[in-house]
Design a protein around this motif. Structure first.
Motif, short mmCIF file in Angstrom:
data_model
loop_
_atom_site.label_atom_id
_atom_site.label_comp_id
_atom_site.label_asym_id
_atom_site.label_seq_id
_atom_site.Cartn_x
_atom_site.Cartn_y
_atom_site.Cartn_z
N GLU A 147 0.82 -1.21 0.00
CA GLU A 147 0.00 0.00 0.00
C GLU A 147 0.85 1.27 0.00
O GLU A 147 0.41 2.33 0.43
N THR A 148 2.09 1.15 -0.50
CA THR A 148 3.07 2.24 -0.38
C THR A 148 3.74 2.54 -1.71
O THR A 148 4.15 1.62 -2.43
N ASP A 149 3.85 3.81 -2.07
CA ASP A 149 4.70 4.20 -3.20
C ASP A 149 6.16 4.09 -2.76
O ASP A 149 6.51 4.49 -1.64
N ILE A 150 7.00 3.56 -3.64
CA ILE A 150 8.37 3.24 -3.25
C ILE A 150 9.36 3.74 -4.31
O ILE A 150 9.13 3.57 -5.51
N LEU A 151 10.44 4.34 -3.85
CA LEU A 151 11.55 4.71 -4.72
C LEU A 151 12.81 4.11 -4.13
O LEU A 151 13.13 4.35 -2.96
N VAL A 152 13.52 3.32 -4.93
CA VAL A 152 14.71 2.62 -4.42
C VAL A 152 15.84 2.72 -5.42
O VAL A 152 15.63 2.63 -6.63
N GLU A 153 17.05 2.94 -4.91
CA GLU A 153 18.23 2.82 -5.75
C GLU A 153 18.70 1.38 -5.65
O GLU A 153 18.92 0.86 -4.55
N ILE A 154 18.84 0.72 -6.80
CA ILE A 154 19.28 -0.66 -6.78
C ILE A 154 20.77 -0.73 -7.10
O ILE A 154 21.31 0.12 -7.81
N HIS A 155 21.40 -1.75 -6.55
CA HIS A 155 22.85 -1.91 -6.72
C HIS A 155 23.09 -3.29 -7.33
O HIS A 155 23.35 -4.27 -6.63
N HIS A 156 23.00 -3.34 -8.66
CA HIS A 156 23.09 -4.61 -9.34
C HIS A 156 24.50 -5.21 -9.28
O HIS A 156 24.69 -6.39 -9.55
N PHE A 157 25.49 -4.40 -8.90
CA PHE A 157 26.84 -4.94 -8.72
C PHE A 157 26.89 -5.89 -7.53
O PHE A 157 27.69 -6.80 -7.47
#
Length: 234
Positions: A147-157
């Motif tokens: 139930e939440t809008d989410i912004l995430v930086e992903i670290h695919h390394f």
């Protein structure tokens, strides 16, 4: 010289006008001071103005740039900030006092027990936790994330499966948008410096995106963010 030219406040972007505390002046990056830090996210922050964002959670507070900026922009009722390093606590108080922001509710590490038992509504969640995204974003376990809008930086390394994992976990409840780093960020910085009449050339790849590999070597990465916006309920 830059601070004097811009009146000791964030110069542009969604956080423009935010007063910079004295304790932060020596350590804020030029991109943060000018309001261009991670500028690819500005549209997403601006879009939040049109939503009823009253409760914000930030995991990875660091210098409290985002908690302060989002508090100033959205004036939420509640700001919950997780930051493992207690040395950053003075920064929280400094931003709040000089900008008349709401007091935050602060926590240390975002442990499983806390997230499992979280009962307060969260309208917007921002995560920047250097490889912990897979653990932190589990909507089947942490049900409130549905139930939440989410912004995430992903670290695919750290984890090359993380993007696919987020798609499979959130695609039923959220619209997902991948946001890529702004390679022209330095050019924008240089343009502002030229406009302010500050001589000199600003060079180099933005150095605020980096991780340590398993051998403790510093690796400059390209920022990839995922914005997950709630789908309208039918």
């Amino acid at each position: 010289m830059v601070l004097e030219k811009i009146g000791n406040q964030i110069y542009t972007g969604p956080f423009a006008g935010l007063i910079i505390p004295d304790i932060l002046k020596p350590i804020l990056k030029l991109s943060e001071t000018l309001g261009l830090y991670e500028s690819v996210l500005h549209r997403n922050f601006s879009d939040l103005i049109n939503k009823n964002i009253e409760n914000i959670m930030i995991i990875g507070g660091y210098k409290e740039y985002y908690p302060a900026g989002l508090s100033n922009l959205l004036r939420p009722k509640n700001m919950y900030v997780f930051e493992m390093d207690k040395n950053f606590q003075p920064y929280i108080e400094a931003w709040i006092s000089i900008n008349d922001l709401i007091p935050y509710q602060t926590f240390g590490e975002a442990k499983e027990e806390i997230l499992l038992n979280w009962e307060n509504k969260i309208d917007f969640l921002l995560i920047d936790c250097e490889g912990a995204e897979d653990f932190l974003l589990q909507p089947d376990k942490f049900r409130w994330q549905k139930e939440t809008d989410i912004l995430v930086e992903i670290h695919h390394f750290y984890d090359n499966k993380i993007l696919g994992n987020l798609v499979s976990r959130f695609s039923d409840t959220h619209h997902l948008t991948i946001i890529y780093d702004e390679i022209a960020e330095n050019e924008k910085i240089q343009n502002i410096l030229d406009g302010l009449g500050i001589k000199g050339t600003f060079r180099g790849q933005p150095t605020h995106r980096w991780i340590f590999d398993e051998n403790k070597n510093k690796i400059i990465t390209s920022g990839i963010f995922v914005y997950m916006s709630l789908k309208d309920k039918q």
